[in-house]
Design an enzyme around this catalytic site. Structure first.
Site, PDB file in Angstrom:
ATOM      1  N   LEU A 350       0.818  -1.205   0.000  1.00  0.00           N
ATOM      2  CA  LEU A 350       0.000   0.000   0.000  1.00  0.00           C
ATOM      3  C   LEU A 350       0.854   1.258   0.000  1.00  0.00           C
ATOM      4  CD1 LEU A 350      -2.785  -0.913   2.573  1.00  0.00           C
ATOM      5  CD2 LEU A 350      -2.970  -0.813   0.082  1.00  0.00           C
ATOM      6  N   GLY A 351       1.986   1.174   0.665  1.00  0.00           N
ATOM      7  CA  GLY A 351       2.813   2.364   0.706  1.00  0.00           C
ATOM      8  C   GLY A 351       3.843   2.268   1.801  1.00  0.00           C
ATOM      9  N   PHE A 355       7.398   4.689   9.288  1.00  0.00           N
ATOM     10  CA  PHE A 355       7.879   3.648  10.195  1.00  0.00           C
ATOM     11  C   PHE A 355       8.003   2.285   9.561  1.00  0.00           C
ATOM     12  CE2 PHE A 355       5.829   6.984  12.463  1.00  0.00           C
ATOM     13  CZ  PHE A 355       6.745   7.305  13.439  1.00  0.00           C
ATOM     14  N   GLY A 356       7.616   2.192   8.353  1.00  0.00           N
ATOM     15  CA  GLY A 356       7.721   0.884   7.722  1.00  0.00           C
ATOM     16  C   GLY A 356       6.754   0.773   6.562  1.00  0.00           C
ATOM     17  N   GLU A 357       6.765  -0.394   5.987  1.00  0.00           N
ATOM     18  CA  GLU A 357       5.923  -0.613   4.818  1.00  0.00           C
ATOM     19  C   GLU A 357       4.549  -1.106   5.243  1.00  0.00           C
ATOM     20  OE1 GLU A 357       8.299  -3.364   2.604  1.00  0.00           O
ATOM     21  OE2 GLU A 357       9.358  -1.723   1.590  1.00  0.00           O
ATOM     22  N   LYS A 375       1.226  -3.142   8.999  1.00  0.00           N
ATOM     23  CA  LYS A 375       2.424  -2.309   8.918  1.00  0.00           C
ATOM     24  C   LYS A 375       3.593  -3.092   9.494  1.00  0.00           C
ATOM     25  CE  LYS A 375       2.503   2.145   9.303  1.00  0.00           C
ATOM     26  NZ  LYS A 375       2.515   3.555   9.699  1.00  0.00           N
ATOM     27  N   ASP A 471       2.434  13.289  15.375  1.00  0.00           N
ATOM     28  CA  ASP A 471       2.800  13.281  13.953  1.00  0.00           C
ATOM     29  C   ASP A 471       1.582  13.537  13.069  1.00  0.00           C
ATOM     30  OD1 ASP A 471       4.534  13.265  11.877  1.00  0.00           O
ATOM     31  OD2 ASP A 471       4.820  11.085  11.816  1.00  0.00           O
TER      32      ASP A 471
END
Ligand SMILES: *[C@@H]1O[C@H](CO)[C@@H](O)[C@H](O)[C@H]1NC(C)=O
Ligand SMILES: *[C@@H]1O[C@H](CO)[C@@H](O)[C@H](O)[C@H]1NC(C)=O
Ligand SMILES: *[C@@H]1O[C@H](CO)[C@@H](O)[C@H](O)[C@H]1NC(C)=O
Ligand SMILES: *[C@@H]1O[C@H](CO)[C@@H](O)[C@H](O)[C@H]1NC(C)=O
Ligand SMILES: *[C@@H]1O[C@H](CO)[C@@H](O)[C@H](O)[C@H]1NC(C)=O
Ligand SMILES: *[C@@H]1O[C@H](CO)[C@@H](O)[C@H](O)[C@H]1NC(C)=O
Ligand SMILES: *[C@@H]1O[C@H](CO)[C@@H](O)[C@H](O)[C@H]1NC(C)=O
Ligand SMILES: *[C@@H]1O[C@H](CO)[C@@H](O)[C@H](O)[C@H]1NC(C)=O
Length: 671
Positions: A350-351, A355-357, A375, A471
């Site tokens: 997805l993207g 912090f990670g994929e 994630k 964030d």
């Protein structure tokens, strides 16, 4: 001419005479059709498959005889002679094995008084040596009977009326090629050719492996055999006898040719011979090679299986500790996540977040399919992981329609997987900054802003404990199927503090959204409000907070919006793609954004107030572009310095306080 005719007639007469003399000859390339020509007794029978003549099978103390039914008679003018060639195969049925077999010339076919075991089914104790036995035998003896003078358990012997051989020798053959004797193992299961020739008083015995010619030198040669004397007559029966004892073997005759003279002996067609049934455990060298090969293959297969097992185990390996037990229901197995995301396939990607994929997954829990986002957060240390997981799990209790719900997690070595609800329409920044997608209309943007404001207000005030998001930005705002804004990734920045991702410790939050006091005071609800202010401007203006490619005047969003206001053209700061909008609303949102992004934390409104301003329930306070702190850029935005995270030890969270040792995400509600 007449001489020629005369010679021809003499030749014909000679032929007729000789054919009378040598009428008794036969050849069997197998015994399939020989049933009524052979006299069989004991264990002897013709195996239907291939027509193999079996003398004995693996039965204890068994005899078997197979004799050519017709007697062979010699007229008085005729010299007693014969020639025979047979192929036998002896298979052990165990170790040690068998007693052996014999080619027998006898005055009768009745061997009912004979004994098995060491007498080969031919002799008995009392007939040993007695001339009344009237038997000549060529034995292939595979057992050692010292009382009978056997030389070894693998010998060939000539027996006259007695199991004690008159002549015997270890089984071997003369190789014409090599010019020397080569040993043969009788009990190998391999077919062995045997020739027995008798003429005058000479009895020659030869043997050779199946693919050899008859050796030029016989193995045994006795010159003192008077067959007429032994048989006490000129009539004889020829055949085979086999016997087992307390140890067993299969004994087979594969082919047999017999004639009264060597000259008229017909050839056995070796290629047509049946194969001896291989029931034995006896190993040929080739089968040893085969076994080794099979062993190797088995070994390789086993290796592969073990490899696959280890691979799978490693593939699905997880880290699971005692303290996690209380989070049981939240724990997803790595295997289920691996399968849900089709092995974290690129197609499900997805993207990449901060912090990670993130991958899309389809979990089937209790028979219903559920779409989730997984994630993968890589981390180096286990240190702090416990607290982080505790916090993440605690955040699960946060429930608000505008938050992306966290469903659970999974831990592996160097990896943490977070499972949350799947948001079909992706993140907001794609709609704001990507030109491929249609522009979001103003009413949608405003609705999303209100959603996020209320979610943040919930985190700051209504949740059991104060939660600082840390964030807020368009990339962290997700859109559900109905295009509602959903705040995601809350608490994720906590990872930074844990040293989970050391490469990114430089920035807690994202440059451009970071309140100036963040470096000195640490995160607070105020820093969230600041970031939300920047987010308001970002959504309204459709551009990022910092655009390094633009001129200095336009580069920083906060500053530029303020400049527009100073030029009394605040509305021009809006996203130029917006068509239908209320300028009043747009201006109010822009002003609110500037108010939230005030340099002074105390001058910023609370999120509760922001919600009311956005909904129009509360009028914005009076302020101008020249008011202190408004539109003032923070040095932070220019040079992000590694923030010092102060250790604020505030306790009394309603989540189990043991989980929170240092607090900067979850504050006591007193804050
Ligand atoms: C051997 O042959 C006998 C009869 O000839 C039969 O009864 C026996 O079952 C056979 N044994 C084996 C092991 O084939
Ligand atoms: C041994 O065999 C002979 C015939 O060959 C028979 O007359 C005699 O009775 C047998 N002896 C025993 C003890 O079976
Ligand atoms: C068989 O007869 C021979 C004499 O011909 C004798 O020396 C031998 O001991 C006998 N063997 C047995 C087992 O009776
Ligand atoms: C026959 O073979 C055995 C071993 O199988 C051996 O001990 C014996 O000496 C050999 N005898 C002769 C005559 O070669
Ligand atoms: C037996 O073998 C010898 C050679 O070893 C040979 O001279 C003789 O003719 C052979 N006799 C028969 C009957 O084959
Ligand atoms: C063989 O024995 C018979 C009688 O038993 C005798 O008439 C004949 O001469 C013998 N043959 C030889 C070649 O010694
Ligand atoms: C948003 O998601 C829903 C449900 O998957 C879908 O029907 C709709 O087309 C999406 N909207 C856009 C703009 O992609
Ligand atoms: C905290 O732990 C206690 C027991 O130690 C438990 O009763 C309570 O439900 C926990 N609270 C939360 C929010 O998990």
């Amino acid at each position: 001419m007449i001489r020629g005719m005369l010679l021809g007639i003499i030749w014909m007469i000679y032929c007729v005479c000789s054919s009378f003399q040598q009428e008794t000859r036969f050849v069997y390339n197998n015994f399939g059709q020989a049933g009524n020509q052979l006299h069989l007794d004991g264990g002897a029978r013709i195996l239907p498959r291939g027509g193999v003549l079996q003398l004995t099978n693996a039965t204890l103390r068994q005899m078997g005889h197979a004799f050519f039914q017709q007697p062979i008679d010699y007229i008085s003018s005729e010299s007693v002679s014969f020639s025979t060639h047979f192929v036998s195969a002896l298979l052990p049925a165990g170790e040690p094995s068998g007693h052996g077999m014999a080619f027998v010339v006898s005055h009768s076919t009745d061997f009912s008084h004979a004994e098995a075991t060491r007498y080969l089914g031919v002799f008995n104790t009392s007939s040993n040596g007695s001339i009344s036995t009237r038997v000549l035998a060529v034995e292939l003896d595979t057992s050692l009977a010292p009382e009978l003078g056997d030389i070894s358990d693998n010998h060939v012997g000539i027996d006259v009326n007695s199991a004690e051989s008159v002549l015997s020798v270890n089984a071997s053959y003369f190789s014409d090629k090599k010019g020397r004797m080569i040993d043969i193992k009788l009990l190998s299961g391999d077919p062995i050719q045997v020739w027995v020739d008798y003429e005058g008083t000479t009895l020659n015995v030869s043997m050779a492996p199946i693919d050899n010619q008859k050796p030029s030198r016989p193995l045994l040669s006795s010159t003192s055999i008077n067959l007429t004397k032994i048989l006490q007559g000129r009539r004889m029966f020829v055949g085979f006898s086999g016997a087992t004892g307390s140890i067993m073997s299969y004994q087979y005759i594969l082919g047999w040719s017999f004639s009264k003279s060597m000259a008229s002996l017909q050839n056995i067609d070796i290629s047509k011979l049946p194969k001896a049934p291989r029931t034995s455990s006896k190993k040929k060298p080739t089968s040893l090679v085969l076994d080794a090969l099979l062993g190797l293959i088995a070994f390789l297969v086993l290796g592969l299986l073990i490899g696959a097992y280890l691979y799978r185990r490693n593939l699905y390996a997880e880290v699971r500790e005692e303290w996690e037990k209380e989070y049981g229901p939240l724990r997803y197995s790595y295997k289920s996540l691996y399968k849900a995301t089709k092995g974290f396939s690129r197609n499900e990607f997805l993207g990449r977040g901060g912090f990670g994929e993130v991958y899309k997954g389809t979990l089937s829990r209790s028979r219903e399919l559920r779409e989730v986002a997984v994630k993968r957060v890589s981390h180096d240390g286990e240190e702090g992981m416990k607290q982080f997981v505790a916090e993440i799990v605690c955040m699960r209790s946060l429930k608000h329609r505008s938050l992306v719900p966290l469903l659970g997690y999974c831990r592996r070595k160097h990896e943490l997987l977070l499972v949350s609800e799947y948001m079909p329409n992706g993140s907001l920044d794609h709609y704001l900054f990507s030109h491929e997608r249609s522009t979001l209309p103003w009413w949608r943007r405003l609705a999303i802003l209100k959603d996020i404001a209320s979610a943040l207000s919930y985190l700051h005030t209504e949740a059991d404990q104060v939660v600082i998001h840390r964030d807020i930005k368009a990339a962290n705002v997700m859109l559900d199927a109905e295009f509602n804004g959903r705040l995601g990734d809350f608490g994720m920045s906590r990872l930074y503090d844990r040293g989970v991702d050391p490469t990114t410790t430089a920035a807690v939050g994202t440059v451009g959204y970071m309140a100036p006091e963040l470096t000195t005071m640490g995160p607070s609800t105020g820093t969230d409000v600041y970031a939300f202010g920047v987010f308001l401007l970002e959504v309204t203006c459709g551009r990022r907070p910092v655009e390094p490619g633009l001129s200095a005047a336009k580069r920083f969003l906060v500053k530029w919006v303020c400049e527009c206001w100073k030029r009394s053209s605040l509305i021009d700061a809006r996203d130029p793609r917006l068509t239908e909008f209320s300028s009043q609303e747009v201006e109010r949102v822009l002003k609110l954004g500037l108010l939230c992004a005030n340099l002074a934390p105390d001058a910023r409104p609370s999120m509760e107030q922001v919600v009311q301003y956005l909904n129009g329930n509360l009028a914005l306070p009076e302020f101008w572009p020249y008011s202190p702190g408004i539109g003032v850029l923070t040095p932070m935005a220019l040079s992000p310095a590694p923030p010092a995270i102060p250790s604020l030890s505030l306790s009394s969270s309603s989540c189990n306080s043991s989980m929170f040792i240092t607090h900067s995400v979850l504050y006591g509600s007193g804050r």
